[in-house]
Design a protein around this motif. Structure first.
Motif, PDB file in Angstrom:
ATOM      1  N   ASP A   1     -31.932  33.586  20.095  1.00 26.79           N
ATOM      2  CA  ASP A   1     -31.805  33.264  21.519  1.00 26.79           C
ATOM      3  C   ASP A   1     -31.008  34.308  22.290  1.00 26.79           C
ATOM      4  O   ASP A   1     -30.607  34.070  23.424  1.00 26.79           O
ATOM      5  N   GLU A   2     -30.778  35.465  21.707  1.00 22.44           N
ATOM      6  CA  GLU A   2     -30.042  36.502  22.407  1.00 22.44           C
ATOM      7  C   GLU A   2     -30.964  37.302  23.316  1.00 22.44           C
ATOM      8  O   GLU A   2     -32.189  37.237  23.196  1.00 22.44           O
ATOM      9  N   LEU A   3     -30.358  38.076  24.184  1.00 22.49           N
ATOM     10  CA  LEU A   3     -31.103  38.816  25.202  1.00 22.49           C
ATOM     11  C   LEU A   3     -31.331  40.250  24.750  1.00 22.49           C
ATOM     12  O   LEU A   3     -30.431  40.900  24.223  1.00 22.49           O
ATOM     13  N   LEU A   4     -32.555  40.731  24.940  1.00 17.34           N
ATOM     14  CA  LEU A   4     -32.842  42.125  24.636  1.00 17.34           C
ATOM     15  C   LEU A   4     -32.267  43.031  25.726  1.00 17.34           C
ATOM     16  O   LEU A   4     -32.159  42.644  26.898  1.00 17.34           O
ATOM     17  N   VAL A   5     -31.902  44.235  25.326  1.00 12.76           N
ATOM     18  CA  VAL A   5     -31.330  45.181  26.279  1.00 12.76           C
ATOM     19  C   VAL A   5     -32.364  45.540  27.344  1.00 12.76           C
ATOM     20  O   VAL A   5     -33.510  45.882  27.023  1.00 12.76           O
ATOM     21  N   GLY A   6     -31.955  45.458  28.603  1.00 11.83           N
ATOM     22  CA  GLY A   6     -32.848  45.791  29.704  1.00 11.83           C
ATOM     23  C   GLY A   6     -33.760  44.669  30.143  1.00 11.83           C
ATOM     24  O   GLY A   6     -34.596  44.878  31.033  1.00 11.83           O
ATOM     25  N   ALA A   7     -33.626  43.470  29.571  1.00 19.25           N
ATOM     26  CA  ALA A   7     -34.485  42.352  29.954  1.00 19.25           C
ATOM     27  C   ALA A   7     -34.151  41.907  31.376  1.00 19.25           C
ATOM     28  O   ALA A   7     -32.994  41.791  31.759  1.00 19.25           O
ATOM     29  N   VAL A   8     -35.194  41.638  32.153  1.00 24.88           N
ATOM     30  CA  VAL A   8     -35.000  41.276  33.555  1.00 24.88           C
ATOM     31  C   VAL A   8     -34.485  39.845  33.703  1.00 24.88           C
ATOM     32  O   VAL A   8     -33.970  39.465  34.757  1.00 24.88           O
ATOM     33  N   GLU A   9     -34.630  39.033  32.649  1.00 21.70           N
ATOM     34  CA  GLU A   9     -34.221  37.628  32.743  1.00 21.70           C
ATOM     35  C   GLU A   9     -32.718  37.460  32.994  1.00 21.70           C
ATOM     36  O   GLU A   9     -32.281  36.407  33.449  1.00 21.70           O
ATOM     37  N   SER A  10     -31.920  38.468  32.691  1.00 25.04           N
ATOM     38  CA  SER A  10     -30.468  38.338  32.880  1.00 25.04           C
ATOM     39  C   SER A  10     -30.030  38.628  34.305  1.00 25.04           C
ATOM     40  O   SER A  10     -28.884  38.352  34.671  1.00 25.04           O
ATOM     41  N   GLU A  11     -30.919  39.189  35.124  1.00 27.10           N
ATOM     42  CA  GLU A  11     -30.553  39.531  36.495  1.00 27.10           C
ATOM     43  C   GLU A  11     -30.476  38.273  37.356  1.00 27.10           C
ATOM     44  O   GLU A  11     -31.419  37.469  37.371  1.00 27.10           O
ATOM     45  N   PRO A  12     -29.380  38.069  38.085  1.00 25.87           N
ATOM     46  CA  PRO A  12     -29.257  36.869  38.928  1.00 25.87           C
ATOM     47  C   PRO A  12     -30.364  36.749  39.969  1.00 25.87           C
ATOM     48  O   PRO A  12     -30.823  35.634  40.257  1.00 25.87           O
TER      49      PRO A  12
ATOM     50  N   PRO B   1     -37.709  24.106  28.898  1.00 26.80           N
ATOM     51  CA  PRO B   1     -37.547  23.317  30.103  1.00 26.80           C
ATOM     52  C   PRO B   1     -36.993  24.120  31.274  1.00 26.80           C
ATOM     53  O   PRO B   1     -37.326  23.842  32.421  1.00 26.80           O
ATOM     54  N   ALA B   2     -36.134  25.113  30.995  1.00 22.83           N
ATOM     55  CA  ALA B   2     -35.492  25.875  32.070  1.00 22.83           C
ATOM     56  C   ALA B   2     -36.370  27.041  32.488  1.00 22.83           C
ATOM     57  O   ALA B   2     -36.821  27.823  31.644  1.00 22.83           O
ATOM     58  N   ARG B   3     -36.595  27.172  33.770  1.00 17.16           N
ATOM     59  CA  ARG B   3     -37.476  28.226  34.286  1.00 17.16           C
ATOM     60  C   ARG B   3     -36.780  29.592  34.304  1.00 17.16           C
ATOM     61  O   ARG B   3     -37.431  30.633  34.235  1.00 17.16           O
ATOM     62  N   ASP B   4     -35.455  29.613  34.394  1.00 19.25           N
ATOM     63  CA  ASP B   4     -34.735  30.864  34.647  1.00 19.25           C
ATOM     64  C   ASP B   4     -34.285  31.573  33.383  1.00 19.25           C
ATOM     65  O   ASP B   4     -33.523  32.541  33.469  1.00 19.25           O
ATOM     66  N   ILE B   5     -34.720  31.143  32.173  1.00 22.00           N
ATOM     67  CA  ILE B   5     -34.297  31.839  30.954  1.00 22.00           C
ATOM     68  C   ILE B   5     -35.475  32.465  30.233  1.00 22.00           C
ATOM     69  O   ILE B   5     -35.347  32.876  29.080  1.00 22.00           O
ATOM     70  N   GLY B   6     -36.625  32.572  30.888  1.00 18.16           N
ATOM     71  CA  GLY B   6     -37.762  33.240  30.294  1.00 18.16           C
ATOM     72  C   GLY B   6     -38.480  32.385  29.267  1.00 18.16           C
ATOM     73  O   GLY B   6     -38.248  31.179  29.146  1.00 18.16           O
ATOM     74  N   LYS B   7     -39.360  33.006  28.522  1.00 16.39           N
ATOM     75  CA  LYS B   7     -40.125  32.278  27.497  1.00 16.39           C
ATOM     76  C   LYS B   7     -39.275  32.175  26.238  1.00 16.39           C
ATOM     77  O   LYS B   7     -38.969  33.184  25.593  1.00 16.39           O
ATOM     78  N   TYR B   8     -38.930  30.953  25.882  1.00 10.35           N
ATOM     79  CA  TYR B   8     -38.095  30.718  24.696  1.00 10.35           C
ATOM     80  C   TYR B   8     -38.366  29.303  24.200  1.00 10.35           C
ATOM     81  O   TYR B   8     -38.131  28.323  24.909  1.00 10.35           O
ATOM     82  N   ASN B   9     -38.893  29.199  23.001  1.00  8.70           N
ATOM     83  CA  ASN B   9     -39.239  27.896  22.432  1.00  8.70           C
ATOM     84  C   ASN B   9     -38.093  27.418  21.553  1.00  8.70           C
ATOM     85  O   ASN B   9     -37.883  27.917  20.440  1.00  8.70           O
ATOM     86  N   ALA B  10     -37.330  26.463  22.069  1.00  5.33           N
ATOM     87  CA  ALA B  10     -36.171  25.956  21.334  1.00  5.33           C
ATOM     88  C   ALA B  10     -36.570  25.084  20.159  1.00  5.33           C
ATOM     89  O   ALA B  10     -35.720  24.727  19.333  1.00  5.33           O
ATOM     90  N   TYR B  11     -37.873  24.710  20.047  1.00 12.08           N
ATOM     91  CA  TYR B  11     -38.347  23.854  18.959  1.00 12.08           C
ATOM     92  C   TYR B  11     -38.964  24.667  17.810  1.00 12.08           C
ATOM     93  O   TYR B  11     -39.336  24.095  16.784  1.00 12.08           O
TER      94      TYR B  11
END
Length: 338
Positions: free
Chosen positions: A146-157, A129-139
């Motif tokens: 659900d952790e972030l890979l090193v260097g992933a751009v999704e963590s940048e504000p 549902p959230a656009r700002d956390i990248g592709k992640y299927n909670a179902y």
């Protein structure tokens, strides 16, 4: 031995018990120290008294007292997040995706309505549902990852803001009656200004997340915080206000914080300078700095009365290369780290 001396010894033993006395506890025995006191004050020497009296006045060496001003512009924005903080906040967002699963979408959207269909489309595109956390299927069965890979751009504000703005634009354009033009959502201002890119150190619109301090350059080429000599019957606060008006002009809305200095600097001359009028020896200068804030305006040296050549707005680390090492060592502790 006379009885008088024996009586005196008994009195002394009462006032100051012996270390070997069994009545004294062990702790007191370890800390008890014998002291010898003079029975009478020493007679003043005739040589000292005769030398103290002189017919010539004694002029003590003096220091010139200056009032300095640590004029600062406070931070305008929050500081940048560290890499750990970025990853932590991003993890909290994805964790919230999994914890929000018990709340079914049909609680918010009626089945078969356009809003429900739009929600399903977004889920297929994003897998979340959230656009700002990248592709992640909670179902899915891999929802735990659900952790972030090193260097992933999704963590940048900046990336998260851009994704949220694009989502808002897509929603506005999909529900707009006028399809001839595309609606654009205003982007937030950048944290890096034009003055930062040009490294304009005379601008107040730079280093928005740091505290800036006003530094002025004397006619001899030395850089320092604004300062001037305290005049007769003048307090440090009044002298600081006058110093700002005489050095950086009156085109600034400033506020002197408190009535007490936040630091001082002592400068000793290589050799004492004798005042011909009073005969006093000036050993150097003592500058006491008052804390001040600039609320609006800008420094202007066009009409200064101290023959100042230039000014800069610098952070704590940027001040060090411009001033003398001894000067910086005396003022660095009163400058804010951020």
């Amino acid at each position: 031995m006379s009885s008088g001396s024996n009586g005196a010894r008994r009195i002394a033993s009462v006032l100051r018990p012996s270390i070997a006395d069994p009545k004294v506890c062990r702790s007191c025995q370890e800390t008890l120290v014998r002291r010898n006191y003079a029975s009478a004050a020493a007679k003043p020497s005739s040589e000292f008294s005769s030398a103290a009296t002189t017919t010539f006045p004694v002029v003590k060496p003096v220091y010139t007292i200056n009032a300095g001003v640590a004029l600062s512009r406070p931070p305008q924005i929050t500081r940048d997040l560290s890499q750990f903080e970025k990853a932590y906040y991003f993890y909290q967002k994805r964790l919230n995706e999994r914890l929000a699963l018990p709340f079914t979408k049909y609680f918010y959207f009626k089945r078969g309505t356009p809003a429900d269909e739009d929600w399903k489309r977004k889920i297929r595109e994003r897998q979340t549902p959230a656009r700002d956390i990248g592709k992640y299927n909670a179902y899915s069965k891999d929802a735990w990852n659900d952790e972030l890979l090193v260097g992933a751009v999704e963590s940048e504000p900046d990336h998260q803001v851009e994704m949220l703005v694009q989502d808002a634009e897509a929603t506005v354009n999909a529900t707009s009656q006028d399809t001839s033009k595309k609606e654009e959502i205003p982007r937030p201002f950048s944290r890096v200004t034009e003055a930062d890119e040009k490294n304009d150190q005379r601008s107040l619109n730079r280093a928005l997340q740091r505290t800036l301090y006003l530094l002025v350059q004397t006619k001899e080429g030395y850089w320092k915080l604004p300062s001037s000599e305290v005049e007769q019957e003048e307090t440090l606060r009044l002298a600081a206000e006058r110093t700002l008006a005489q050095s950086a002009g009156v085109n600034m809305n400033t506020w002197i914080v408190g009535f007490h200095p936040v630091g001082h600097h002592v400068y000793n001359f290589k050799s004492p300078r004798v005042d011909k009028a009073s005969g006093a020896e000036h050993l150097g200068e003592k500058t006491f700095f008052m804390k001040a804030r600039i609320m609006a305006g800008q420094a202007d040296l066009s009409a200064n009365t101290q023959n100042l050549q230039d000014f800069k707005w610098l952070t704590k680390e940027e001040i060090a290369p411009f001033v003398l090492p001894q000067y910086y060592s005396n003022i660095k502790n009163m400058l804010a780290e951020r």
